[in-house]
Design a protein around this motif. Structure first.
Motif, PDB file in Angstrom:
ATOM      1  N   GLU A 138       0.838  -1.194   0.000  1.00 36.81           N
ATOM      2  CA  GLU A 138       0.000   0.000   0.000  1.00 36.81           C
ATOM      3  C   GLU A 138       0.878   1.251   0.000  1.00 36.81           C
ATOM      4  O   GLU A 138       1.995   1.242   0.536  1.00 36.81           O
ATOM      5  CB  GLU A 138      -0.889   0.041   1.246  1.00 36.81           C
ATOM      6  N   GLU A 139       0.373   2.315  -0.584  1.00 32.45           N
ATOM      7  CA  GLU A 139       0.996   3.622  -0.437  1.00 32.45           C
ATOM      8  C   GLU A 139       0.227   4.394   0.622  1.00 32.45           C
ATOM      9  O   GLU A 139      -0.985   4.561   0.522  1.00 32.45           O
ATOM     10  CB  GLU A 139       0.975   4.412  -1.747  1.00 32.45           C
ATOM     11  N   ARG A 140       0.926   4.828   1.645  1.00 36.00           N
ATOM     12  CA  ARG A 140       0.313   5.622   2.714  1.00 36.00           C
ATOM     13  C   ARG A 140       1.113   6.905   2.905  1.00 36.00           C
ATOM     14  O   ARG A 140       2.330   6.857   3.114  1.00 36.00           O
ATOM     15  CB  ARG A 140       0.293   4.840   4.030  1.00 36.00           C
ATOM     16  N   ILE A 141       0.433   8.010   2.837  1.00 39.92           N
ATOM     17  CA  ILE A 141       1.092   9.301   3.019  1.00 39.92           C
ATOM     18  C   ILE A 141       0.973   9.702   4.480  1.00 39.92           C
ATOM     19  O   ILE A 141      -0.122   9.946   4.986  1.00 39.92           O
ATOM     20  CB  ILE A 141       0.480  10.360   2.090  1.00 39.92           C
ATOM     21  N   TYR A 142       2.107   9.734   5.150  1.00 46.05           N
ATOM     22  CA  TYR A 142       2.153  10.031   6.584  1.00 46.05           C
ATOM     23  C   TYR A 142       3.033  11.246   6.839  1.00 46.05           C
ATOM     24  O   TYR A 142       4.022  11.483   6.136  1.00 46.05           O
ATOM     25  CB  TYR A 142       2.767   8.867   7.364  1.00 46.05           C
ATOM     26  N   ARG A 143       2.690  11.976   7.912  1.00 41.20           N
ATOM     27  CA  ARG A 143       3.619  12.960   8.447  1.00 41.20           C
ATOM     28  C   ARG A 143       4.726  12.227   9.204  1.00 41.20           C
ATOM     29  O   ARG A 143       4.480  11.209   9.858  1.00 41.20           O
ATOM     30  CB  ARG A 143       2.923  13.902   9.438  1.00 41.20           C
ATOM     31  N   LEU A 144       5.929  12.746   9.115  1.00 41.24           N
ATOM     32  CA  LEU A 144       7.051  12.265   9.923  1.00 41.24           C
ATOM     33  C   LEU A 144       7.539  13.431  10.763  1.00 41.24           C
ATOM     34  O   LEU A 144       7.937  14.468  10.221  1.00 41.24           O
ATOM     35  CB  LEU A 144       8.187  11.749   9.036  1.00 41.24           C
ATOM     36  N   ARG A 145       7.491  13.288  12.062  1.00 45.24           N
ATOM     37  CA  ARG A 145       7.917  14.362  12.978  1.00 45.24           C
ATOM     38  C   ARG A 145       9.140  13.907  13.752  1.00 45.24           C
ATOM     39  O   ARG A 145       9.081  12.952  14.540  1.00 45.24           O
ATOM     40  CB  ARG A 145       6.768  14.715  13.921  1.00 45.24           C
ATOM     41  N   CYS A 146      10.283  14.536  13.513  1.00 47.57           N
ATOM     42  CA  CYS A 146      11.503  14.190  14.234  1.00 47.57           C
ATOM     43  C   CYS A 146      11.484  14.840  15.619  1.00 47.57           C
ATOM     44  O   CYS A 146      10.927  15.931  15.803  1.00 47.57           O
ATOM     45  CB  CYS A 146      12.727  14.671  13.452  1.00 47.57           C
ATOM     46  N   VAL A 153       6.455  15.170   4.975  1.00 43.21           N
ATOM     47  CA  VAL A 153       5.265  14.417   4.582  1.00 43.21           C
ATOM     48  C   VAL A 153       5.722  13.455   3.489  1.00 43.21           C
ATOM     49  O   VAL A 153       6.195  13.896   2.430  1.00 43.21           O
ATOM     50  CB  VAL A 153       4.147  15.341   4.057  1.00 43.21           C
ATOM     51  N   ILE A 154       5.591  12.147   3.748  1.00 46.64           N
ATOM     52  CA  ILE A 154       6.245  11.142   2.905  1.00 46.64           C
ATOM     53  C   ILE A 154       5.248  10.093   2.411  1.00 46.64           C
ATOM     54  O   ILE A 154       4.453   9.563   3.204  1.00 46.64           O
ATOM     55  CB  ILE A 154       7.371  10.443   3.704  1.00 46.64           C
ATOM     56  N   PRO A 155       5.303   9.734   1.122  1.00 49.22           N
ATOM     57  CA  PRO A 155       4.469   8.648   0.604  1.00 49.22           C
ATOM     58  C   PRO A 155       5.174   7.295   0.790  1.00 49.22           C
ATOM     59  O   PRO A 155       5.911   6.825  -0.082  1.00 49.22           O
ATOM     60  CB  PRO A 155       4.317   9.012  -0.878  1.00 49.22           C
ATOM     61  N   TRP A 156       4.940   6.681   1.940  1.00 46.71           N
ATOM     62  CA  TRP A 156       5.564   5.395   2.244  1.00 46.71           C
ATOM     63  C   TRP A 156       4.868   4.260   1.480  1.00 46.71           C
ATOM     64  O   TRP A 156       3.674   4.332   1.196  1.00 46.71           O
ATOM     65  CB  TRP A 156       5.474   5.095   3.735  1.00 46.71           C
ATOM     66  N   LEU A 157       5.603   3.198   1.235  1.00 46.26           N
ATOM     67  CA  LEU A 157       5.052   1.976   0.672  1.00 46.26           C
ATOM     68  C   LEU A 157       5.310   0.846   1.654  1.00 46.26           C
ATOM     69  O   LEU A 157       6.410   0.732   2.207  1.00 46.26           O
ATOM     70  CB  LEU A 157       5.720   1.641  -0.668  1.00 46.26           C
ATOM     71  N   GLY A 158       4.285   0.009   1.889  1.00 44.35           N
ATOM     72  CA  GLY A 158       4.484  -1.092   2.819  1.00 44.35           C
ATOM     73  C   GLY A 158       3.199  -1.796   3.161  1.00 44.35           C
ATOM     74  O   GLY A 158       2.208  -1.730   2.430  1.00 44.35           O
ATOM     75  N   PHE A 159       3.205  -2.472   4.303  1.00 42.59           N
ATOM     76  CA  PHE A 159       2.039  -3.214   4.768  1.00 42.59           C
ATOM     77  C   PHE A 159       1.986  -3.140   6.286  1.00 42.59           C
ATOM     78  O   PHE A 159       2.997  -2.831   6.956  1.00 42.59           O
ATOM     79  CB  PHE A 159       2.080  -4.666   4.288  1.00 42.59           C
ATOM     80  N   MET A 311      -0.923  17.386  18.452  1.00 38.98           N
ATOM     81  CA  MET A 311      -0.883  16.275  19.389  1.00 38.98           C
ATOM     82  C   MET A 311      -0.980  14.965  18.612  1.00 38.98           C
ATOM     83  O   MET A 311      -1.773  14.831  17.681  1.00 38.98           O
ATOM     84  CB  MET A 311      -2.054  16.394  20.384  1.00 38.98           C
ATOM     85  N   PHE A 312      -0.141  14.012  18.988  1.00 42.14           N
ATOM     86  CA  PHE A 312      -0.067  12.725  18.289  1.00 42.14           C
ATOM     87  C   PHE A 312       0.223  12.936  16.796  1.00 42.14           C
ATOM     88  O   PHE A 312      -0.154  12.122  15.954  1.00 42.14           O
ATOM     89  CB  PHE A 312      -1.339  11.906  18.464  1.00 42.14           C
ATOM     90  N   ASN A 313       0.877  14.056  16.482  1.00 41.44           N
ATOM     91  CA  ASN A 313       1.241  14.370  15.104  1.00 41.44           C
ATOM     92  C   ASN A 313       0.027  14.451  14.183  1.00 41.44           C
ATOM     93  O   ASN A 313       0.131  14.247  12.969  1.00 41.44           O
ATOM     94  CB  ASN A 313       2.233  13.322  14.559  1.00 41.44           C
ATOM     95  N   GLY A 314      -1.132  14.735  14.776  1.00 43.12           N
ATOM     96  CA  GLY A 314      -2.354  14.864  13.992  1.00 43.12           C
ATOM     97  C   GLY A 314      -3.154  13.584  13.857  1.00 43.12           C
ATOM     98  O   GLY A 314      -4.184  13.572  13.182  1.00 43.12           O
ATOM     99  N   TYR A 315      -2.718  12.521  14.511  1.00 46.07           N
ATOM    100  CA  TYR A 315      -3.401  11.227  14.411  1.00 46.07           C
ATOM    101  C   TYR A 315      -4.154  10.872  15.695  1.00 46.07           C
ATOM    102  O   TYR A 315      -4.427   9.699  15.965  1.00 46.07           O
ATOM    103  CB  TYR A 315      -2.385  10.123  14.078  1.00 46.07           C
ATOM    104  N   GLY A 316      -4.514  11.877  16.470  1.00 49.04           N
ATOM    105  CA  GLY A 316      -5.170  11.645  17.750  1.00 49.04           C
ATOM    106  C   GLY A 316      -6.494  10.916  17.646  1.00 49.04           C
ATOM    107  O   GLY A 316      -6.825  10.085  18.499  1.00 49.04           O
ATOM    108  N   ASP A 317      -7.289  11.225  16.618  1.00 46.92           N
ATOM    109  CA  ASP A 317      -8.585  10.562  16.473  1.00 46.92           C
ATOM    110  C   ASP A 317      -8.426   9.055  16.345  1.00 46.92           C
ATOM    111  O   ASP A 317      -9.290   8.287  16.775  1.00 46.92           O
ATOM    112  CB  ASP A 317      -9.329  11.098  15.244  1.00 46.92           C
ATOM    113  N   GLU A 318      -7.323   8.628  15.754  1.00 43.33           N
ATOM    114  CA  GLU A 318      -7.100   7.193  15.553  1.00 43.33           C
ATOM    115  C   GLU A 318      -6.419   6.512  16.731  1.00 43.33           C
ATOM    116  O   GLU A 318      -6.650   5.315  16.975  1.00 43.33           O
ATOM    117  CB  GLU A 318      -6.242   6.964  14.295  1.00 43.33           C
TER     118      GLU A 318
END
Length: 332
Positions: A138-146, A153-159, A311-318
């Motif tokens: 799958e391609e998933r576009i995620y924020r990456l916060r160091c 903001v990166i389009p990762w590929l994986g499972f 908060m939670f890099n924007g993924y708090g709802d999940e």
């Protein structure tokens, strides 16, 4: 805590973008149990004999077949691929941001296997070729916060990591999942020199709770921007946990162990007063050396935009439900 940051409070880029300096400033001792046994230089001495680097990389990323593109709901511009592959932390190949792209040119991740064991009913060793055939990519576009207060903001590929863990059938005793990076000082020059590798203990190790590991957002990435991972970005397989600081997303994984007890993690062992096990992105809990209320978004712009950290890099709802009843102030 107010999110407003005054210019006088901003840590100079030369300091916060290099955790090697942070380690040195912390007064860690060269002869401690944390020091790598293969060191051939002083604790923060110069790397006298730089490794040979070929003009061209010995391993070239290859196109990947993408089965599914998860809709991008971020409404944020992707970080240019050239930035993603040249601005990153991978101390196995040096401590400066450009070191991995330079010194990983000689690193070939083929062939590769991953051992999965511990509190499981069916421990197995997987090779990368079979993993790529057995899992839909799958391609998933995620924020990456160091943790150093920059982001991409990166389009990762994986499972999903959960898909792999289900294959080994975790037992009821599996409360945590531990990860280990390849240990090979001959191919990873940062592991062969304390000076070049920043003085951290190798192999690099990380961990999650079983609930975090099984969460659908937790990704085993095998590529980015339509191709397999470059060596400097953790080829051939790495973890991506988008709601946590980037150091939790361990690279070049060779071993995954399910455990009953919380496993040690590299940065928590090295500096427990600065790095915690959970390491969830939290703008309300500062690093002891800098504010986490905002971040520098890496882009092609001459001066990177500074934006508020979510908060939670924007993924708090999940993911917020994973930490119900826990003290957010201790999540650093």
């Amino acid at each position: 805590m107010s999110n407003k940051i005054h210019s006088s409070e901003i840590t100079p880029e030369s300091v916060y973008l290099n955790r090697r300096q942070i380690i040195k400033a912390s007064g860690l001792i060269a002869g401690s149990a944390l020091a790598p046994s293969t060191a051939n230089a002083g604790f923060f001495g110069l790397f006298e004999d730089e490794p040979d680097v070929p003009e061209q990389a010995v391993y070239q990323p290859k196109p990947l077949n993408i089965s599914k593109k998860v809709p991008n709901n971020l409404n944020e511009a992707l970080t240019p691929e050239s930035k993603v592959t040249t601005h990153n932390n991978f101390y196995e190949f040096g401590t400066n941001k450009g070191d991995p792209a330079h010194y990983a040119k000689a690193f070939n991740p083929e062939p590769w296997t991953i051992q999965v064991d511990g509190e499981v009913a069916k421990p197995q060793t997987f090779d990368m070729e079979s993993l790529l055939k057995q899992h839909a990519i799958e391609e998933r576009i995620y924020r990456l916060r160091c943790v150093e207060a920059w982001s991409m903001v990166i389009p990762w590929l994986g499972f999903s990591l959960a898909d792999l863990l289900k294959r080994v059938e975790p037992t009821s005793k599996a409360k945590y999942v531990a990860f280990q990076t390849l240990y090979d000082p001959e191919r990873m020059p940062g592991q062969a020199s304390r000076g070049f590798g920043g003085g951290i203990p190798f192999p690099y190790v990380e961990g999650l709770t079983i609930a975090e590991a099984m969460h659908p957002l937790t990704l085993l990435s095998v590529g980015l921007y339509g191709k397999t991972l470059p060596a400097q970005n953790g080829a051939p397989i790495r973890l991506v946990v988008p709601w946590k600081y980037g150091f939790k997303s361990i690279k070049s994984i060779v071993k995954i162990t399910l455990t009953e007890k919380e496993p040690p993690t590299t940065w928590q062992v090295l500096a427990p007063n600065e790095y915690g096990f959970y390491a969830n992105v939290n703008p309300y809990v500062d690093h002891p050396r800098w504010s986490q209320a905002s971040e520098r978004r890496i882009s092609d712009a001459f001066r990177a935009e500074r934006i508020d950290t979510l908060m939670f890099n924007g993924y708090g709802d999940e993911v917020a439900h994973l930490y119900k009843g826990m003290d957010l102030r201790k999540f650093y």
